[in-house]
Design a protein around this motif. Structure first.
Motif, PDB file in Angstrom:
ATOM      1  N   UNK A 321     -13.740 -27.381  24.168  1.00 56.63           N
ATOM      2  CA  UNK A 321     -13.078 -28.617  23.737  1.00 56.63           C
ATOM      3  C   UNK A 321     -13.663 -29.065  22.393  1.00 56.63           C
ATOM      4  N   UNK A 322     -12.786 -29.485  21.504  1.00 49.41           N
ATOM      5  CA  UNK A 322     -13.222 -30.017  20.205  1.00 49.41           C
ATOM      6  C   UNK A 322     -12.952 -31.517  20.177  1.00 49.41           C
ATOM      7  N   UNK A 323     -13.945 -32.297  19.763  1.00 48.27           N
ATOM      8  CA  UNK A 323     -13.680 -33.733  19.557  1.00 48.27           C
ATOM      9  C   UNK A 323     -13.732 -34.031  18.071  1.00 48.27           C
ATOM     10  N   UNK A 324     -12.983 -35.065  17.665  1.00 43.39           N
ATOM     11  CA  UNK A 324     -13.020 -35.505  16.272  1.00 43.39           C
ATOM     12  C   UNK A 324     -12.232 -34.617  15.337  1.00 43.39           C
ATOM     13  N   UNK A 325     -11.199 -33.940  15.848  1.00 43.19           N
ATOM     14  CA  UNK A 325     -10.281 -33.208  14.957  1.00 43.19           C
ATOM     15  C   UNK A 325      -9.632 -34.235  14.029  1.00 43.19           C
ATOM     16  N   UNK A 326      -9.313 -33.847  12.761  1.00 40.88           N
ATOM     17  CA  UNK A 326      -8.739 -34.830  11.830  1.00 40.88           C
ATOM     18  C   UNK A 326      -7.567 -35.589  12.449  1.00 40.88           C
ATOM     19  N   UNK A 327      -7.610 -36.896  12.316  1.00 41.86           N
ATOM     20  CA  UNK A 327      -6.517 -37.740  12.806  1.00 41.86           C
ATOM     21  C   UNK A 327      -6.651 -38.093  14.278  1.00 41.86           C
ATOM     22  N   UNK A 328      -7.675 -37.580  14.977  1.00 43.21           N
ATOM     23  CA  UNK A 328      -7.816 -37.884  16.409  1.00 43.21           C
ATOM     24  C   UNK A 328      -8.117 -39.371  16.586  1.00 43.21           C
ATOM     25  N   UNK A 351     -17.546 -29.298  21.404  1.00 38.83           N
ATOM     26  CA  UNK A 351     -17.958 -29.225  20.002  1.00 38.83           C
ATOM     27  C   UNK A 351     -17.414 -30.411  19.218  1.00 38.83           C
ATOM     28  N   UNK A 352     -18.216 -30.807  18.217  1.00 35.18           N
ATOM     29  CA  UNK A 352     -17.691 -31.738  17.217  1.00 35.18           C
ATOM     30  C   UNK A 352     -16.911 -30.902  16.226  1.00 35.18           C
ATOM     31  N   UNK A 353     -15.735 -31.363  15.839  1.00 34.86           N
ATOM     32  CA  UNK A 353     -14.967 -30.614  14.829  1.00 34.86           C
ATOM     33  C   UNK A 353     -15.797 -30.485  13.556  1.00 34.86           C
ATOM     34  N   UNK A 354     -15.854 -29.278  13.001  1.00 36.11           N
ATOM     35  CA  UNK A 354     -16.496 -29.122  11.696  1.00 36.11           C
ATOM     36  C   UNK A 354     -15.571 -28.333  10.766  1.00 36.11           C
ATOM     37  N   UNK A 355     -15.316 -28.892   9.578  1.00 35.91           N
ATOM     38  CA  UNK A 355     -14.347 -28.257   8.668  1.00 35.91           C
ATOM     39  C   UNK A 355     -14.822 -26.883   8.222  1.00 35.91           C
ATOM     40  N   UNK A 356     -13.952 -25.903   8.286  1.00 31.40           N
ATOM     41  CA  UNK A 356     -14.238 -24.552   7.799  1.00 31.40           C
ATOM     42  C   UNK A 356     -13.433 -24.336   6.538  1.00 31.40           C
ATOM     43  N   UNK A 357     -14.116 -23.978   5.468  1.00 34.41           N
ATOM     44  CA  UNK A 357     -13.444 -23.789   4.176  1.00 34.41           C
ATOM     45  C   UNK A 357     -12.344 -22.734   4.288  1.00 34.41           C
ATOM     46  N   UNK A 358     -11.170 -23.051   3.773  1.00 39.00           N
ATOM     47  CA  UNK A 358     -10.073 -22.077   3.790  1.00 39.00           C
ATOM     48  C   UNK A 358      -9.111 -22.297   4.947  1.00 39.00           C
ATOM     49  N   UNK A 359      -9.495 -23.147   5.927  1.00 39.25           N
ATOM     50  CA  UNK A 359      -8.579 -23.418   7.045  1.00 39.25           C
ATOM     51  C   UNK A 359      -7.739 -24.656   6.721  1.00 39.25           C
ATOM     52  N   UNK A 360      -6.606 -24.763   7.403  1.00 37.66           N
ATOM     53  CA  UNK A 360      -5.696 -25.870   7.112  1.00 37.66           C
ATOM     54  C   UNK A 360      -6.300 -27.237   7.435  1.00 37.66           C
ATOM     55  N   UNK A 361      -7.005 -27.309   8.557  1.00 39.34           N
ATOM     56  CA  UNK A 361      -7.524 -28.615   8.990  1.00 39.34           C
ATOM     57  C   UNK A 361      -8.580 -29.164   8.042  1.00 39.34           C
ATOM     58  N   UNK A 362      -9.236 -28.275   7.299  1.00 41.30           N
ATOM     59  CA  UNK A 362     -10.307 -28.730   6.406  1.00 41.30           C
ATOM     60  C   UNK A 362      -9.770 -29.641   5.311  1.00 41.30           C
TER      61      UNK A 362
END
Ligand code: 5AD
Ligand code: SF4
Length: 456
Positions: A321-328, A351-362
């Protein structure tokens, strides 16, 4: 694009025989990486290296890196930096870094430049070339090799298994799903399935080596076979299940969008397929699931869970489970808590969401502040702990077959192993039980672990 940079250093070094040398591998990340490290070990042993258990005495140190979450890069760079002292003491020491993180050209180049004492830097896709890279290092050359293209599956690379009682078997590589938070499709490439016959052969070989339990590995095992004629995960399960001497078949990871009724039926009917599904839910909010590109809803997720329970009353589910995805929003997060409450997972990786460079959510707007992520993670973990405890309580008085993994003889002698559905159990016993299947009756729950005694 492949970039291979072999830089000559002088003087030529290492006149030692391979046979006298020791390697040490440190692995970060998931089971895939563990499996890759087993292959790296096999390749090094064909060069005559033997396995060591600590860095200080090693002639070759390999880091297998991961870039999926957290501050992985900072940690790996820190760990590599700390090796300089060992290299100063022993200039013949070879240091290599590979894995998913090094599959990212930019990061690999940065590491290669920052640490001139690192001899070999290569992406996971080039693992089969490790022996050549080591030979170059022996002749004083540095290597930087990143291949961003997919390579063919190499079925027959040597490997040294590290699992005492369970062996990992790759079934498909890469991922086509592009969940918007995830770096894996970029570093592991497109999905490629191994031939069913190759997997079955490997399972047979493992049985002949003494293994009776295997875990089939893929980023998404449920889409296994989509690139092969006439193959599916359910068919593969049924073929592997027929391998004589194989008592337990596990698999991970399952993507809810591809989990078919056919696969549930195969699990329920094949006697040696374990009743455990690792089924990442990631979020309980339909809006967040959509933004994550997960391609299922909370309703569909619950429907699958219902079908699994109906087909296998003893099935255990675990999740990511990811918490804190953008816009959550707080309401989205509440939906996650609600789904966790309803499903009743045996355990969860959170997991806490952590931005990965190159992915859309970042690059999405509305990144959630860390303070809020931390608070949500704490609340989620509190709930999951409560659910795990409740799940454990139902085992008191239950007798099951534990496959004994190890025994701890330090204080009171205690052995541990897993029931078929992945529940770990502890019981008094001696090391001669390791590798055996023992009937254990659960007597109590201590600190969230199941304790029992060998059944009459
Ligand atoms: N941030 C947080 N967690 C992530 N995961 C994957 N990418 C990220 C990310 N950017 C988690 C998912 C996945 C597990 C292996 O790691 O939950 O299922
Ligand atoms: Fe990443 Fe999604 Fe593929 Fe899993 S299914 S590896 S989370 S992209």
């Amino acid at each position: 694009m492949e970039c291979t940079n072999m830089e000559q250093k002088s003087p030529l070094r290492n006149q030692q025989m391979y046979g006298q040398r020791i390697y040490y591998i440190e692995t970060f990340g998931c089971q895939m990486n563990v499996r890759d490290s087993e292959t790296a070990a096999g390749l090094l042993e064909t060069l005559g290296f033997s396995r060591g258990t600590d860095k200080d005495n090693a002639d070759l140190i390999l880091f297998n890196t991961c870039c999926v979450r957290d501050h992985a890069e900072k940690r790996v760079f820190g760990n590599i930096g700390a090796l300089k002292e060992l290299k100063d003491e022993n200039p013949n020491l070879i240091i290599g870094v590979f894995g998913c993180m090094m599959q990212q050209q930019e990061v690999a180049e940065k590491l290669y430049k920052r640490f001139p004492f690192v001899d070999i830097v290569f992406g996971t896709n080039l693992l089969s070339r490790l022996p050549a890279f080591v030979e170059s290092a022996d002749s004083g050359a540095r290597t930087l090799a990143v291949d961003e293209n997919n390579i063919q599956i190499e079925d027959d690379l040597p490997s040294i298994r590290t699992g005492k009682i369970n062996a990992f078997v790759n079934i498909n590589f890469g991922c086509d799903n592009f969940c918007t938070y995830c770096i894996v499709p970029f570093v592991r490439g497109r999905e490629r399935s191994r031939e069913m016959a190759a997997v079955v052969e490997e399972a047979k070989k493992l049985v002949s080596e003494g293994y009776s339990e295997i875990t089939l590995l893929g980023q998404n095992v449920n889409s296994y076979g989509k690139d092969l004629p006439d193959a599916s995960f359910a068919k593969l399960l049924s073929l592997v299940s027929g391998v004589e001497g194989l008592k337990r078949i596990r698999f991970m990871t399952s993507h809810p969008k591809d989990l078919s009724d056919e696969m549930i039926a195969a699990m329920a009917t094949l006697p040696n397929v374990c009743h455990h599904v690792h089924l990442p839910m990631q979020s309980g909010s339909n809006e967040v699931l959509k933004q994550m590109n997960r391609k299922y809803t909370r309703e569909r997720y619950l429907e699958i869970v219902g079908k699994l329970h109906a087909a296998m009353p003893d099935v255990e589910l675990t999740t990511d489970i990811i918490v804190g995805f953008p816009g959550e929003t707080e309401d989205d997060f509440f939906q996650t808590l609600d789904l966790v409450e309803r499903v009743g997972f045996a355990s969860a990786f959170t997991f806490k969401y952590s931005p990965r460079k190159g992915t859309r959510a970042a690059t999405m707007e509305d990144q959630v502040p860390d303070l809020i992520k931390r608070d949500r993670l704490r609340r989620l973990n509190e709930l999951q702990e409560k659910k795990s405890r409740a799940n454990n309580e139902k085992y008191v008085g239950v007798t099951g077959l534990a496959h004994v993994e190890d025994c701890d003889q330090r204080n009171e002698p205690v052995c541990y192993g897993k029931f078929s559905n992945f529940k770990m159990v502890y019981f008094p016993g001696s090391p001669d039980l390791i590798g055996k299947y023992v009937r254990v009756t659960i007597t109590n729950v201590r600190k969230n672990s199941l304790y029992g005694k060998i059944a009459e």
